[in-house]
Each structure stands twice: as C-alpha cells, then as structure tokens.
Design a protein around this motif. Structure first.
Motif, mmCIF file in Angstrom:
data_model
loop_
_atom_site.group_PDB
_atom_site.id
_atom_site.type_symbol
_atom_site.label_atom_id
_atom_site.label_comp_id
_atom_site.label_asym_id
_atom_site.label_seq_id
_atom_site.Cartn_x
_atom_site.Cartn_y
_atom_site.Cartn_z
ATOM 1 N N HIS A 28 -6.320 -8.946 4.410
ATOM 2 C CA HIS A 28 -6.311 -7.859 4.203
ATOM 3 C C HIS A 28 -7.617 -7.779 3.704
ATOM 4 O O HIS A 28 -8.169 -7.301 2.966
ATOM 5 C CB HIS A 28 -5.107 -8.210 3.114
ATOM 6 C CG HIS A 28 -4.342 -6.227 2.707
ATOM 7 N ND1 HIS A 28 -5.059 -6.162 1.383
ATOM 8 C CD2 HIS A 28 -4.146 -4.624 3.919
ATOM 9 C CE1 HIS A 28 -4.174 -4.796 1.908
ATOM 10 N NE2 HIS A 28 -3.972 -4.094 2.908
ATOM 11 N N GLN A 29 -8.407 -6.116 4.206
ATOM 12 C CA GLN A 29 -9.057 -5.646 3.661
ATOM 13 C C GLN A 29 -9.916 -6.627 3.963
ATOM 14 O O GLN A 29 -11.243 -6.622 3.130
ATOM 15 C CB GLN A 29 -9.290 -5.701 2.211
ATOM 16 C CG GLN A 29 -7.993 -4.296 1.712
ATOM 17 C CD GLN A 29 -8.002 -2.962 2.044
ATOM 18 O OE1 GLN A 29 -9.252 -2.573 1.831
ATOM 19 N NE2 GLN A 29 -7.520 -2.276 3.142
ATOM 20 N N HIS A 73 -2.367 -0.514 -7.552
ATOM 21 C CA HIS A 73 -2.579 0.133 -6.293
ATOM 22 C C HIS A 73 -1.876 -0.095 -5.275
ATOM 23 O O HIS A 73 -1.414 -1.276 -4.770
ATOM 24 C CB HIS A 73 -3.868 -0.328 -5.327
ATOM 25 C CG HIS A 73 -5.200 0.645 -4.405
ATOM 26 N ND1 HIS A 73 -5.088 2.113 -5.159
ATOM 27 C CD2 HIS A 73 -4.814 0.452 -3.409
ATOM 28 C CE1 HIS A 73 -5.598 2.165 -3.812
ATOM 29 N NE2 HIS A 73 -5.687 1.580 -2.588
ATOM 30 N N ASP A 74 -1.471 1.141 -4.594
ATOM 31 C CA ASP A 74 -0.305 0.807 -3.590
ATOM 32 C C ASP A 74 -1.383 0.998 -1.990
ATOM 33 O O ASP A 74 -2.073 2.071 -1.761
ATOM 34 C CB ASP A 74 0.270 1.816 -3.502
ATOM 35 C CG ASP A 74 1.766 1.446 -4.446
ATOM 36 O OD1 ASP A 74 1.281 0.213 -5.051
ATOM 37 O OD2 ASP A 74 2.619 1.887 -4.964
ATOM 38 N N TYR A 75 -1.189 0.285 -1.175
ATOM 39 C CA TYR A 75 -2.351 0.294 0.130
ATOM 40 C C TYR A 75 -0.872 1.319 1.427
ATOM 41 O O TYR A 75 -0.032 0.588 1.050
ATOM 42 C CB TYR A 75 -2.800 -1.151 0.580
ATOM 43 C CG TYR A 75 -4.178 -0.851 0.218
ATOM 44 C CD1 TYR A 75 -5.012 -0.519 0.253
ATOM 45 C CD2 TYR A 75 -3.984 -1.936 -0.981
ATOM 46 C CE1 TYR A 75 -6.187 -1.152 0.152
ATOM 47 C CE2 TYR A 75 -5.106 -2.347 -1.391
ATOM 48 C CZ TYR A 75 -6.738 -1.523 -1.503
ATOM 49 O OH TYR A 75 -7.312 -2.313 -1.465
ATOM 50 N N PRO A 116 -12.793 -3.052 -1.021
ATOM 51 C CA PRO A 116 -10.800 -2.073 -1.270
ATOM 52 C C PRO A 116 -11.460 -0.967 -2.197
ATOM 53 O O PRO A 116 -11.574 -0.816 -3.536
ATOM 54 C CB PRO A 116 -10.728 -3.066 -1.307
ATOM 55 C CG PRO A 116 -11.030 -3.993 -0.898
ATOM 56 C CD PRO A 116 -12.300 -4.662 -1.126
ATOM 57 N N GLU A 117 -10.316 0.094 -1.378
ATOM 58 C CA GLU A 117 -10.163 1.378 -2.541
ATOM 59 C C GLU A 117 -9.691 0.581 -3.388
ATOM 60 O O GLU A 117 -10.420 1.522 -4.573
ATOM 61 C CB GLU A 117 -9.310 1.463 -1.652
ATOM 62 C CG GLU A 117 -8.643 3.123 -2.098
ATOM 63 C CD GLU A 117 -7.943 3.858 -1.322
ATOM 64 O OE1 GLU A 117 -7.306 4.481 -1.485
ATOM 65 O OE2 GLU A 117 -7.992 4.062 0.189
#
Length: 129
Positions: A28-29, A73-75, A116-117
């Motif tokens: 992920h990311q 944080h929500d992806y 990552p954000e």
C-alpha cells in the motif's frame, strides 16, 4: 474497515538528519518514501513495537523513543492510526534489511520527497520545529 495501528519513527542522527525508507512497490502506497516503522501487535506498546520494527527493518538498536504526535488518516482502501515517536537515542548503522532504499535527509529537504498523504502533518510539524 479496521484501523491499523502503526508505530512510526522520526529518527534523528547527529547531523539532525531524518532517516527515510522507500516503501516496496507491492505494498500500500508503494514506491513512496516513509518514516520507518510498522504495525503494533496486540501485546506491545507503541515504543516496544517501534524498537522491534526498527531493528527488523533498518538494523538500528533503539534505546528510547519519545511521543511526537498521533495521526488518524483514512485512505479509500485503508484506515491507519499513526503513532509517531521521535528517536534520537540509538546505536548501529542504518541499512535497508528488506532490500528497501534508505537515506538520511535534512528537515528542509523533506518537501522534495514523495510521501503517503497521511505523512503530510508529520512533515509540516517537523518543518515548523
């Protein structure tokens, strides 16, 4: 969707540089830079998880960690709770034990890396120190 609890280390060396690691492309990311760390297991404190993960991932022997901040944080496909600690007390030479590239970067240079954000608030905080 279950929120994943992640211990994150902002590791400072004697030159006040911060250790970054590149995420493997298949994760992920993937392909983005991150502050090293990993999942907190059920029977661990954040500090214990971070000490274990930093030994496994980048071969550092961490003596102590200090809480820095927490980010939820929500992806679209995943929810994370980042428990971020600063690490200044360690021994050993950092190396990417899982084949991942690593680098030491000055705080001012963090904005030049693709993170990552969820990491944006960490970088903003570090730039304001």
């Amino acid at each position: 969707m279950k929120r994943i609890h992640v211990a994150v280390g902002v590791i400072f060396n004697d030159l006040n540089q911060i250790l970054l690691a590149k995420r493997p492309d298949n994760l992920h990311q993937g392909g983005k830079w991150e502050f090293p760390g990993g999942k907190v297991e059920n029977d661990e404190t954040t500090s214990e998880a971070l000490i274990r993960e930093l030994k496994e991932e980048v071969n550092l022997n961490v003596i102590s960690t200090m809480p820095l901040m927490t980010i939820s944080h929500d992806y679209p496909d995943k929810q994370v709770l980042l428990d971020i600690h600063s690490v200044k007390d360690f021994s050993g030479e950092a190396e990417g034990l899982e084949g991942q590239p690593i680098t030491w970067a000055y705080i001012e240079a963090l904005k030049d890396y693709d993170f990552p954000e969820a990491n944006t608030p960490i970088i903003e905080k570090l730039l304001s120190l």
